[in-house]
Enzyme design. Sequence first.
Site, short mmCIF file in Angstrom:
data_model
loop_
_atom_site.label_atom_id
_atom_site.label_comp_id
_atom_site.label_asym_id
_atom_site.label_seq_id
_atom_site.Cartn_x
_atom_site.Cartn_y
_atom_site.Cartn_z
N HIS A 88 0.91 -1.23 0.01
CA HIS A 88 0.30 -0.03 0.13
C HIS A 88 0.46 1.24 -0.09
O HIS A 88 0.18 2.21 -0.38
CB HIS A 88 -1.04 -0.01 1.45
CG HIS A 88 -2.10 -1.37 1.17
ND1 HIS A 88 -2.89 -1.41 0.80
CD2 HIS A 88 -1.89 -2.32 2.23
CE1 HIS A 88 -3.24 -2.25 0.95
NE2 HIS A 88 -2.63 -2.81 1.67
N HIS A 115 2.77 9.13 1.76
CA HIS A 115 0.85 9.22 0.62
C HIS A 115 1.49 10.50 -0.62
O HIS A 115 2.15 10.87 0.22
CB HIS A 115 0.02 9.32 1.31
CG HIS A 115 -0.23 8.70 2.56
ND1 HIS A 115 -1.79 7.62 2.53
CD2 HIS A 115 0.01 8.66 3.83
CE1 HIS A 115 -1.05 6.77 3.47
NE2 HIS A 115 -0.78 7.20 4.60
N HIS A 132 3.57 10.13 7.27
CA HIS A 132 2.82 10.31 8.03
C HIS A 132 4.28 9.49 9.38
O HIS A 132 4.16 7.92 9.52
CB HIS A 132 1.63 9.48 8.16
CG HIS A 132 0.47 10.14 7.44
ND1 HIS A 132 -0.22 8.95 6.71
CD2 HIS A 132 0.90 11.64 7.11
CE1 HIS A 132 -1.36 10.47 6.06
NE2 HIS A 132 -0.51 11.83 7.07
N THR A 199 -6.11 6.36 8.04
CA THR A 199 -6.32 6.52 7.33
C THR A 199 -6.63 5.08 5.40
O THR A 199 -7.13 5.95 4.21
CB THR A 199 -5.86 7.63 5.78
OG1 THR A 199 -4.42 7.27 5.16
CG2 THR A 199 -5.67 9.08 7.14
N THR A 200 -5.86 4.59 6.51
CA THR A 200 -6.36 3.21 5.70
C THR A 200 -7.30 1.60 6.66
O THR A 200 -7.24 2.10 7.80
CB THR A 200 -5.12 2.51 5.45
OG1 THR A 200 -4.35 2.19 7.22
CG2 THR A 200 -4.19 2.81 4.83
ZN LIG Z 1 -0.36 7.32 5.95
#
Ligand SMILES: [Zn+2]
Length: 249
Positions: A88, A115, A132, A199-200
């Site tokens: 991811h 991201h 992050h 956020t996932t």
């Molecule tokens: Zn993140």
Amino acid sequence: MKTKYMLVAAAALAAMASVQAADHTPAHWDYRGKAGTAHWGDLEPDFATCKLGKAQSPIDIRAVRHGAPAPIDFHYAASNAEIVNNGHTVQVNLPDGGTVHLASGDYHVVQFHFHTPSEEAVNGKHYPLVAHLVHRNDAGELAVVAVLFKQGKENPALKPLFAALPPHAGDKHAVEGEFDLGALLPAHHDYYAYTGSLTTPPCSEGVHWQILKQPVDISKRQLAAFRKLYPMNARPVQQLNGRVVEITG
Ligand SMILES: [Zn+2]
């Protein structure tokens, strides 16, 4: 005969147990398509917060209250680091990366990841990349410090990481030398603060977010190296639902 039957039954139970264990592997999710961001909440019951949660992340930072969240005390330290392509994003695990003191308490750093574009927006504007920095406290609560990147000079702190990004999902290797997360921070530490979520998936809430206001540089070439692996891995901004964003400075 009876013994043989019991053995068969035991084997069948073992097979069922392994099927059940396989069921607990989280559902496949992605940023686009059938398993994309709009469908996360329906992929499996554990992901329901992704669609039902009222305090989700990321957000578009617009109206801010000039409260006075305490300044962040960074106590990062050089640590061994492992860089992982997790399917991811690219994540860097820091077993001894140090601690931060936030308004919500003391946390130790666990990992950081990237991201593109930045998930968070400021007045509707996304940056090309965000890191992050994920921290956990003794109670298991999470706090994330977000570092925004703007296109500019080569970022020296990213050099040892982006020189050899693990190319395929599941690939990982030790980062050469030690990595000091402090080198990734901007000079000024003013930040936006709000409470949100991962956020996932599973989009768990109660995450303390602080987004550093000042972006740092990343070169076009470094950005391209990341985007070669992940051209787009950002969740869209979520509704504020009455939450207030505070700003320092
Ligand atoms: Zn993140």
